[in-house]
Design a protein around this motif. Structure first.
Motif, PDB file in Angstrom:
ATOM      1  N   PHE A 155      -4.612   4.958  -9.502  1.00 47.44           N
ATOM      2  CA  PHE A 155      -4.374   4.826  -8.063  1.00 47.44           C
ATOM      3  C   PHE A 155      -3.230   3.858  -7.789  1.00 47.44           C
ATOM      4  CE2 PHE A 155      -4.947   3.274  -3.781  1.00 47.44           C
ATOM      5  CZ  PHE A 155      -5.176   4.448  -3.090  1.00 47.44           C
ATOM      6  N   LEU A 196     -10.145   8.829  -4.998  1.00 45.30           N
ATOM      7  CA  LEU A 196     -10.106   7.487  -5.584  1.00 45.30           C
ATOM      8  C   LEU A 196     -10.275   6.400  -4.533  1.00 45.30           C
ATOM      9  CD1 LEU A 196      -7.380   7.835  -8.345  1.00 45.30           C
ATOM     10  CD2 LEU A 196      -9.851   7.730  -8.616  1.00 45.30           C
ATOM     11  N   HIS A 225      -9.266   4.631 -13.338  1.00 45.03           N
ATOM     12  CA  HIS A 225      -9.108   5.071 -11.954  1.00 45.03           C
ATOM     13  C   HIS A 225      -8.219   4.097 -11.176  1.00 45.03           C
ATOM     14  CE1 HIS A 225     -12.984   7.707 -11.851  1.00 45.03           C
ATOM     15  NE2 HIS A 225     -11.972   8.320 -12.425  1.00 45.03           N
TER      16      HIS A 225
END
Length: 135
Positions: A30, A90, A26
């Protein structure tokens, strides 16, 4: 026997992966705004050295099913692009402030300078390619 088969199918359908791997995937998504992975389930991911490529494929499959990424597939490689909904998801998941944006949304210094240079210039008195002719 039917109950045992049903239990085995439910257990085999679930995939367990370390929470740290999910967090790393993640965070990398991002940070860059994009993710690339080869369609290979037995190797390690080249950018995330300690994360299996299978984990990347499955986390991204989950994000795609929820509409947080767009997917492209070409020549045995998956390419995922973060959507605006994915950015918000996110941000909440990683506890990031609103000022932090992925690299794909940041403008570089060269882009800012190019936009400033592309501002309309003062019109000249002459026509054509050069300055007006002297009389």
């Amino acid at each position: 026997i039917l109950l045992l088969n049903r239990l085995l199918s439910v257990v085999s359908a679930a995939m367990f992966m370390p929470t740290q791997c999910i967090h790393d995937i993640h965070y990398a998504l991002f940070k860059d705004g994009v993710m690339c992975a080869k369609k290979c389930t037995i190797s390690m991911h080249p950018e995330l050295k300690h994360v299996k490529n299978l984990y990347v494929l499955k986390v991204m499959q989950s994000l795609k099913s929820r509409g947080f990424v767009k997917e492209q597939y070409a020549w045995r490689h998956y390419y995922w692009f973060l959507t605006n909904e994915g950015i918000e998801f996110l941000r909440e998941k990683l506890n990031l402030p609103q000022e932090v944006v992925p690299a794909t949304l940041m403008k570089s210094a060269a882009q800012v300078a190019a936009e400033a240079a592309a501002a309309p210039a003062k019109p000249t008195a002459g026509f054509g390619r050069g300055a007006p002719r002297a009389q």
